[in-house]
Motif scaffolding. Structure first.
Motif, short mmCIF file in Angstrom:
data_model
loop_
_atom_site.label_atom_id
_atom_site.label_comp_id
_atom_site.label_asym_id
_atom_site.label_seq_id
_atom_site.Cartn_x
_atom_site.Cartn_y
_atom_site.Cartn_z
N GLN A 167 40.89 16.56 45.33
CA GLN A 167 41.72 17.30 44.38
C GLN A 167 41.63 18.78 44.69
OE1 GLN A 167 41.46 16.21 40.22
NE2 GLN A 167 40.49 14.24 40.70
N GLY A 168 42.78 19.43 44.70
CA GLY A 168 42.81 20.86 44.94
C GLY A 168 42.91 21.25 46.40
N GLY A 169 42.88 20.28 47.31
CA GLY A 169 42.99 20.56 48.73
C GLY A 169 42.50 19.39 49.55
N GLY A 170 42.99 19.26 50.76
CA GLY A 170 42.55 18.19 51.66
C GLY A 170 43.15 16.84 51.35
N ASP A 171 43.94 16.72 50.28
CA ASP A 171 44.43 15.42 49.82
C ASP A 171 45.36 14.76 50.82
OD1 ASP A 171 47.12 16.79 48.90
OD2 ASP A 171 45.50 17.86 47.88
N ASP A 172 46.25 15.55 51.44
CA ASP A 172 47.16 15.00 52.44
C ASP A 172 46.49 14.95 53.81
OD1 ASP A 172 47.05 17.79 52.53
OD2 ASP A 172 49.17 18.06 52.04
N THR A 173 45.67 15.96 54.12
CA THR A 173 44.97 16.02 55.40
C THR A 173 44.13 14.76 55.62
OG1 THR A 173 44.79 18.41 55.07
CG2 THR A 173 43.45 17.44 56.83
N GLU A 174 43.35 14.40 54.63
CA GLU A 174 42.44 13.25 54.73
C GLU A 174 43.20 11.98 55.05
OE1 GLU A 174 40.30 9.71 53.54
OE2 GLU A 174 42.13 10.46 52.60
N PHE A 175 44.33 11.76 54.39
CA PHE A 175 45.10 10.53 54.60
C PHE A 175 45.61 10.43 56.03
CE2 PHE A 175 49.18 8.28 54.62
CZ PHE A 175 48.82 7.06 54.06
N PHE A 176 46.21 11.51 56.53
CA PHE A 176 46.81 11.44 57.85
C PHE A 176 45.76 11.48 58.97
CE2 PHE A 176 50.47 12.58 55.27
CZ PHE A 176 51.39 11.66 55.75
N TRP A 177 44.61 12.08 58.73
CA TRP A 177 43.53 11.96 59.70
C TRP A 177 43.03 10.52 59.76
CZ3 TRP A 177 39.83 16.76 58.85
CH2 TRP A 177 40.46 17.90 59.35
N ARG A 178 42.87 9.93 58.60
CA ARG A 178 42.40 8.55 58.56
C ARG A 178 43.40 7.62 59.25
NH1 ARG A 178 42.31 5.50 53.72
NH2 ARG A 178 42.82 7.42 52.59
N ALA A 179 44.68 7.88 59.08
CA ALA A 179 45.70 7.07 59.74
C ALA A 179 45.58 7.17 61.26
CB ALA A 179 47.09 7.51 59.28
N GLN A 180 45.43 8.39 61.77
CA GLN A 180 45.33 8.57 63.22
C GLN A 180 44.06 7.94 63.78
OE1 GLN A 180 46.95 12.74 64.50
NE2 GLN A 180 46.55 12.86 62.29
N LEU A 181 42.97 8.07 63.05
CA LEU A 181 41.72 7.46 63.52
C LEU A 181 41.78 5.94 63.49
CD1 LEU A 181 39.20 9.90 61.79
CD2 LEU A 181 39.63 9.69 64.25
N ALA A 182 42.66 5.39 62.67
CA ALA A 182 42.85 3.94 62.63
C ALA A 182 43.84 3.47 63.70
CB ALA A 182 43.34 3.52 61.25
N GLY A 183 44.36 4.41 64.50
CA GLY A 183 45.23 4.04 65.61
C GLY A 183 46.71 4.22 65.36
N TYR A 184 47.10 4.81 64.23
CA TYR A 184 48.51 5.02 63.94
C TYR A 184 48.97 6.36 64.52
CZ TYR A 184 48.06 1.19 60.61
OH TYR A 184 47.84 -0.03 60.03
N ARG A 185 50.14 6.36 65.13
CA ARG A 185 50.66 7.55 65.78
C ARG A 185 51.39 8.42 64.76
NH1 ARG A 185 55.32 9.08 68.58
NH2 ARG A 185 56.30 7.06 68.16
N LEU A 186 51.16 9.71 64.84
CA LEU A 186 51.81 10.68 63.95
C LEU A 186 52.83 11.48 64.75
CD1 LEU A 186 51.91 12.18 61.21
CD2 LEU A 186 50.03 13.61 62.05
#
Length: 294
Positions: free
Chosen positions: A179-198
């Protein structure tokens, strides 16, 4: 085998809205003006507002048949995003904010990129809706691109992004503890680390609104800073680099040398206070999360 564009089913636009009475109508007008020709819907999550946001949405539902409203009394942008995604019927989910204005080709631009990538981010245009104080505190980039603040993985802003709903489901949604920051960053980092292309969709443009007054700018910057050690706690093991003490000391020294700006014009004062708040937030976040990221 047909090499044409991948067919797309329903597309869902999910928009959190908290105390957005003064800005929401402009964003809904912008969504009505989208050029995307195929079926799509809008799910607005009214997120515990204390103003007239809910009444405004009821009026807009009579004007905009594809608009649906979900309500949660609990604040938190990721809580609102998750509720919106659960209610969304679309194969693709696009996120935007209630205080911005989407350009006419925004939906079409993100959908086109999502045909070949499971997660995408669009371009943020920062000048149209912001005055000199806001722009001094958060200067625009020279050219549009995905964000890359931490020297780790790129990420889009939650104000202009999209993903396959299946990806959201497999990741377990957005982390509501941010909350207040990092909310979108965390999701898309986790997606890339799981092998999803951004991917980046330069033609999917959102006119992005910064906080306009110094108090709000400082509060937001402080929240961003507090989230950075939390990100480091969660992603250091995956390669997120630490902040070097020498760099932090140099940044504080540079801010100290600029202290005369506190007595200067409003734009210079806001720029300095935003950086001070960010650094102070990092110090507080480092203590809270027991990870030194200054």
């Amino acid at each position: 085998m047909n090499g044409g564009p991948r067919p797309v089913g329903l597309v869902s636009v999910v928009m959190p809205a908290r105390n957005a009475e003064t800005t929401l109508a402009a964003q809904l007008e912008a969504l009505c003006a989208q050029t995307y020709p195929d079926p799509w819907e809008v799910v607005v999550v009214e997120n515990g507002s204390g103003d007239g946001t809910r009444a405004l949405l009821r009026r807009w539902q009579r004007r905009m048949p594809r608009l649906r409203v979900a309500v949660t009394e609990e604040p938190g942008v990721n809580r609102a995003r998750n509720l919106g995604c659960r209610r969304a019927d679309g194969e693709f989910v696009l996120l935007c904010d209630a205080d911005d204005v989407a350009a006419p080709g925004w939906v079409a631009g993100l959908v086109d990129a999502l045909r070949s990538s499971p997660a995408v981010g669009g371009a943020l245009e920062r000048r149209l809706l912001n005055g000199p104080v806001a722009l001094a505190a958060r200067p625009p980039k020279k050219s549009p691109a995905l964000l890359d603040t931490f020297g780790f993985l790129p990420y889009p802003a939650g104000a202009n992004c999209g993903f396959h709903k299946e990806l959201w489901s497999r990741l377990g949604g957005f982390d509501e503890s941010y909350q207040g920051g990092g909310d979108d960053t965390e999701f898309f980092w986790r997606a890339q680390l799981a092998g999803y292309r951004l991917a980046f969709a330069p033609h999917a443009v959102v006119h992005y609104r910064h906080r306009g007054d110094t108090r709000s700018i400082v509060r937001q910057s402080y929240g961003y800073g507090r989230s950075h050690p939390k990100l480091y706690r969660d992603f250091a093991a995956h390669g997120m680099p630490c902040s070097r003490p020498g760099d932090a000391a140099g940044a504080w020294w540079a801010l100290l040398r600029r202290s005369v700006d506190l007595l200067g014009p409003a734009d210079r004062r806001a720029a300095l206070l935003a950086q001070l708040a960010l650094r102070a937030g990092r110090a507080v976040g480092s203590a809270r999360h027991r990870r030194c990221y200054l």
